[in-house]
Design a protein around this motif. Structure first.
Motif, PDB file in Angstrom:
ATOM      1  N   VAL A   1       0.211   6.143  13.410  1.00 40.42           N
ATOM      2  CA  VAL A   1      -0.424   7.327  12.809  1.00 40.42           C
ATOM      3  C   VAL A   1      -1.166   6.927  11.540  1.00 40.42           C
ATOM      4  N   GLY A   2      -0.510   6.120  10.719  1.00 35.63           N
ATOM      5  CA  GLY A   2      -1.147   5.658   9.484  1.00 35.63           C
ATOM      6  C   GLY A   2      -2.383   4.828   9.760  1.00 35.63           C
ATOM      7  N   THR A   3      -2.303   4.012  10.814  1.00 39.54           N
ATOM      8  CA  THR A   3      -3.460   3.196  11.183  1.00 39.54           C
ATOM      9  C   THR A   3      -4.627   4.078  11.616  1.00 39.54           C
ATOM     10  N   LEU A   4      -4.339   5.112  12.374  1.00 39.85           N
ATOM     11  CA  LEU A   4      -5.395   6.030  12.818  1.00 39.85           C
ATOM     12  C   LEU A   4      -6.029   6.758  11.643  1.00 39.85           C
ATOM     13  N   ILE A   5      -5.181   7.142  10.678  1.00 37.71           N
ATOM     14  CA  ILE A   5      -5.719   7.803   9.477  1.00 37.71           C
ATOM     15  C   ILE A   5      -6.658   6.850   8.738  1.00 37.71           C
ATOM     16  N   GLY A   6      -6.216   5.593   8.616  1.00 33.98           N
ATOM     17  CA  GLY A   6      -7.049   4.596   7.934  1.00 33.98           C
ATOM     18  C   GLY A   6      -8.352   4.349   8.659  1.00 33.98           C
ATOM     19  N   LEU A   7      -8.318   4.316   9.989  1.00 38.91           N
ATOM     20  CA  LEU A   7      -9.541   4.086  10.766  1.00 38.91           C
ATOM     21  C   LEU A   7     -10.504   5.257  10.630  1.00 38.91           C
ATOM     22  N   VAL A   8      -9.976   6.467  10.627  1.00 39.00           N
ATOM     23  CA  VAL A   8     -10.833   7.649  10.442  1.00 39.00           C
ATOM     24  C   VAL A   8     -11.521   7.589   9.082  1.00 39.00           C
ATOM     25  N   GLN A   9     -10.766   7.248   8.058  1.00 38.39           N
ATOM     26  CA  GLN A   9     -11.344   7.146   6.712  1.00 38.39           C
ATOM     27  C   GLN A   9     -12.381   6.031   6.647  1.00 38.39           C
ATOM     28  N   MET A  10     -12.120   4.937   7.370  1.00 40.42           N
ATOM     29  CA  MET A  10     -13.076   3.834   7.381  1.00 40.42           C
ATOM     30  C   MET A  10     -14.372   4.236   8.085  1.00 40.42           C
ATOM     31  N   LEU A  11     -14.237   4.895   9.219  1.00 43.03           N
ATOM     32  CA  LEU A  11     -15.422   5.292   9.978  1.00 43.03           C
ATOM     33  C   LEU A  11     -16.250   6.341   9.247  1.00 43.03           C
ATOM     34  N   ALA A  12     -15.584   7.097   8.376  1.00 40.12           N
ATOM     35  CA  ALA A  12     -16.301   8.118   7.611  1.00 40.12           C
ATOM     36  C   ALA A  12     -17.151   7.504   6.503  1.00 40.12           C
TER      37      ALA A  12
ATOM     38  N   GLY B   1     -13.972  -3.974   5.537  1.00 38.44           N
ATOM     39  CA  GLY B   1     -12.898  -4.976   5.557  1.00 38.44           C
ATOM     40  C   GLY B   1     -11.633  -4.492   4.851  1.00 38.44           C
ATOM     41  N   PRO B   2     -11.735  -4.081   3.591  1.00 36.54           N
ATOM     42  CA  PRO B   2     -10.546  -3.610   2.873  1.00 36.54           C
ATOM     43  C   PRO B   2      -9.876  -2.408   3.534  1.00 36.54           C
ATOM     44  N   LYS B   3     -10.690  -1.451   4.017  1.00 38.70           N
ATOM     45  CA  LYS B   3     -10.097  -0.261   4.645  1.00 38.70           C
ATOM     46  C   LYS B   3      -9.415  -0.607   5.974  1.00 38.70           C
ATOM     47  N   MET B   4      -9.987  -1.537   6.726  1.00 40.36           N
ATOM     48  CA  MET B   4      -9.355  -1.974   7.969  1.00 40.36           C
ATOM     49  C   MET B   4      -8.018  -2.657   7.680  1.00 40.36           C
ATOM     50  N   ALA B   5      -7.970  -3.452   6.611  1.00 42.69           N
ATOM     51  CA  ALA B   5      -6.733  -4.142   6.230  1.00 42.69           C
ATOM     52  C   ALA B   5      -5.636  -3.135   5.899  1.00 42.69           C
ATOM     53  N   VAL B   6      -6.020  -2.094   5.127  1.00 46.64           N
ATOM     54  CA  VAL B   6      -5.045  -1.059   4.765  1.00 46.64           C
ATOM     55  C   VAL B   6      -4.546  -0.331   6.014  1.00 46.64           C
ATOM     56  N   ALA B   7      -5.449  -0.077   6.956  1.00 45.66           N
ATOM     57  CA  ALA B   7      -5.077   0.607   8.188  1.00 45.66           C
ATOM     58  C   ALA B   7      -4.061  -0.210   8.981  1.00 45.66           C
ATOM     59  N   MET B   8      -4.245  -1.513   9.008  1.00 43.76           N
ATOM     60  CA  MET B   8      -3.323  -2.384   9.748  1.00 43.76           C
ATOM     61  C   MET B   8      -1.965  -2.514   9.065  1.00 43.76           C
ATOM     62  N   ILE B   9      -1.938  -2.411   7.745  1.00 42.93           N
ATOM     63  CA  ILE B   9      -0.683  -2.562   6.999  1.00 42.93           C
ATOM     64  C   ILE B   9       0.336  -1.503   7.415  1.00 42.93           C
ATOM     65  N   THR B  10      -0.138  -0.301   7.722  1.00 38.98           N
ATOM     66  CA  THR B  10       0.783   0.765   8.121  1.00 38.98           C
ATOM     67  C   THR B  10       1.515   0.405   9.405  1.00 38.98           C
ATOM     68  N   THR B  11       0.797  -0.163  10.364  1.00 36.58           N
ATOM     69  CA  THR B  11       1.435  -0.608  11.598  1.00 36.58           C
ATOM     70  C   THR B  11       2.431  -1.726  11.306  1.00 36.58           C
ATOM     71  N   PHE B  12       2.079  -2.592  10.374  1.00 35.23           N
ATOM     72  CA  PHE B  12       2.961  -3.692   9.962  1.00 35.23           C
ATOM     73  C   PHE B  12       4.276  -3.143   9.410  1.00 35.23           C
ATOM     74  N   TYR B  13       4.187  -2.149   8.527  1.00 30.62           N
ATOM     75  CA  TYR B  13       5.395  -1.551   7.957  1.00 30.62           C
ATOM     76  C   TYR B  13       6.294  -0.957   9.048  1.00 30.62           C
ATOM     77  N   GLY B  14       5.679  -0.207   9.967  1.00 30.35           N
ATOM     78  CA  GLY B  14       6.453   0.425  11.026  1.00 30.35           C
ATOM     79  C   GLY B  14       7.155  -0.587  11.913  1.00 30.35           C
TER      80      GLY B  14
ATOM     81  N   ASN C   1       0.855  -1.183   0.000  1.00 33.16           N
ATOM     82  CA  ASN C   1       0.000   0.000   0.000  1.00 33.16           C
ATOM     83  C   ASN C   1       0.891   1.233   0.000  1.00 33.16           C
ATOM     84  N   LEU C   2       0.886   1.975  -1.101  1.00 35.93           N
ATOM     85  CA  LEU C   2       1.773   3.116  -1.262  1.00 35.93           C
ATOM     86  C   LEU C   2       1.551   4.209  -0.224  1.00 35.93           C
ATOM     87  N   PRO C   3       0.318   4.599   0.084  1.00 37.77           N
ATOM     88  CA  PRO C   3       0.126   5.627   1.108  1.00 37.77           C
ATOM     89  C   PRO C   3       0.719   5.226   2.466  1.00 37.77           C
ATOM     90  N   SER C   4       0.622   3.944   2.799  1.00 38.85           N
ATOM     91  CA  SER C   4       1.186   3.457   4.059  1.00 38.85           C
ATOM     92  C   SER C   4       2.704   3.588   4.066  1.00 38.85           C
TER      93      SER C   4
END
Length: 253
Positions: A158-169, A178-191, A31-34
């Motif tokens: 931080v990336g995970t929080l951004i992803g969660l905000v976008q998901m909740l919106a 599901g897909p947005k939650m996965a992307v949110a978790m990937i950022t934590t994985f990278y870090g 995920n490039l944004p992550s």
């Protein structure tokens, strides 16, 4: 070439990739944004925390992780004992030829001062200042990576929080949760991967290598002072052999 570092990084990446492939495709974990959040955020925070000159030295510091050569402690002691024996038999001027033959600039400078008749106290002061400067330079290198090891997981969160905000919106569309939650978790994985497979282990290795170099410099310092004072080579050898005991390290100031 440090094979342990190379093998460790390659095997670590390999185990992670195999684990991913056993359960899904690699594309799911890209995920490039992550990447931009974690890598860009870590770089930005490091530049804020350190002077630009220290940050730009990261290439040199990184090379030291993989390309590192240090003289064995026992060889340094043996060389100092040989020089001490020569000085005892032929006087301090007899060791002048050893200055040109030694590849260690720290030792060469100390021996030159000894031959030139510089007072023991002055030699000791100059060598200690040089050692302190080297120690400070080393500390900058490994603390740089240590800091990056703490910044990367933070920006992963931080990336995970951004992803969660976008998901909740976009909760009005359950199919995207599901897909947005996965992307949110990937950022934590990278870090986490960047911190625990690269930055923190590199900082630990650099800190250990710094201790080795400072130990060798301490041995040279004590040996040269002993030679300048005219101590018996056997006594000097006994004093320096303490460093061969349990991998003794000089006391941090």
């Amino acid at each position: 070439m440090d094979l342990a570092s190379i093998i460790g990084i390659v095997s670590g990446i390999g185990f992670i990739c195999v684990t991913i492939l056993l359960g899904s495709g690699m594309g799911l974990f890209w995920n490039l944004p992550s990447v931009m959040i974690v890598v860009g955020g870590t770089i930005a925070a490091t530049m804020i925390a350190y002077p630009l000159s220290d940050f730009l030295s990261i290439v040199k510091v990184t090379m030291k992780v993989f390309l590192f050569k240090i003289e064995k402690t026992e060889d340094i002691i043996a060389n100092l004992v040989e020089i001490s024996n020569k000085a005892r038999k032929g006087g301090l001027l007899s060791i002048e030829s050893d200055i040109a033959n030694t590849p260690d600039a720290y030792l060469a400078k100390a021996l030159q001062m000894t031959v030139d008749g510089v007072k023991t106290g002055d030699i000791a002061a100059i060598m200690q200042k040089k050692m302190a400067l080297i120690k400070k330079e080393h500390k900058t290198g490994y603390s740089l990576y240590s800091s990056m090891g703490s910044f990367a997981p933070a920006f992963g969160m931080v990336g995970t929080l951004i992803g969660l905000v976008q998901m909740l919106a976009n909760l009005d569309d359950p199919s995207t949760i599901g897909p947005k939650m996965a992307v949110a978790m990937i950022t934590t994985f990278y870090g986490s991967v960047m911190a625990n497979l690269f930055f923190i282990p590199m900082a630990t290795k650099l800190e250990g290598r710094s201790a080795e170099e400072i130990t060798n410099m301490t041995i040279i310092y004590e040996g040269v002072v002993s030679i300048r004072e005219g101590e018996h080579p056997r006594l000097m050898e006994d004093k320096l052999n303490v460093y061969l005991g349990a991998g003794a390290k000089p006391k941090e100031e």
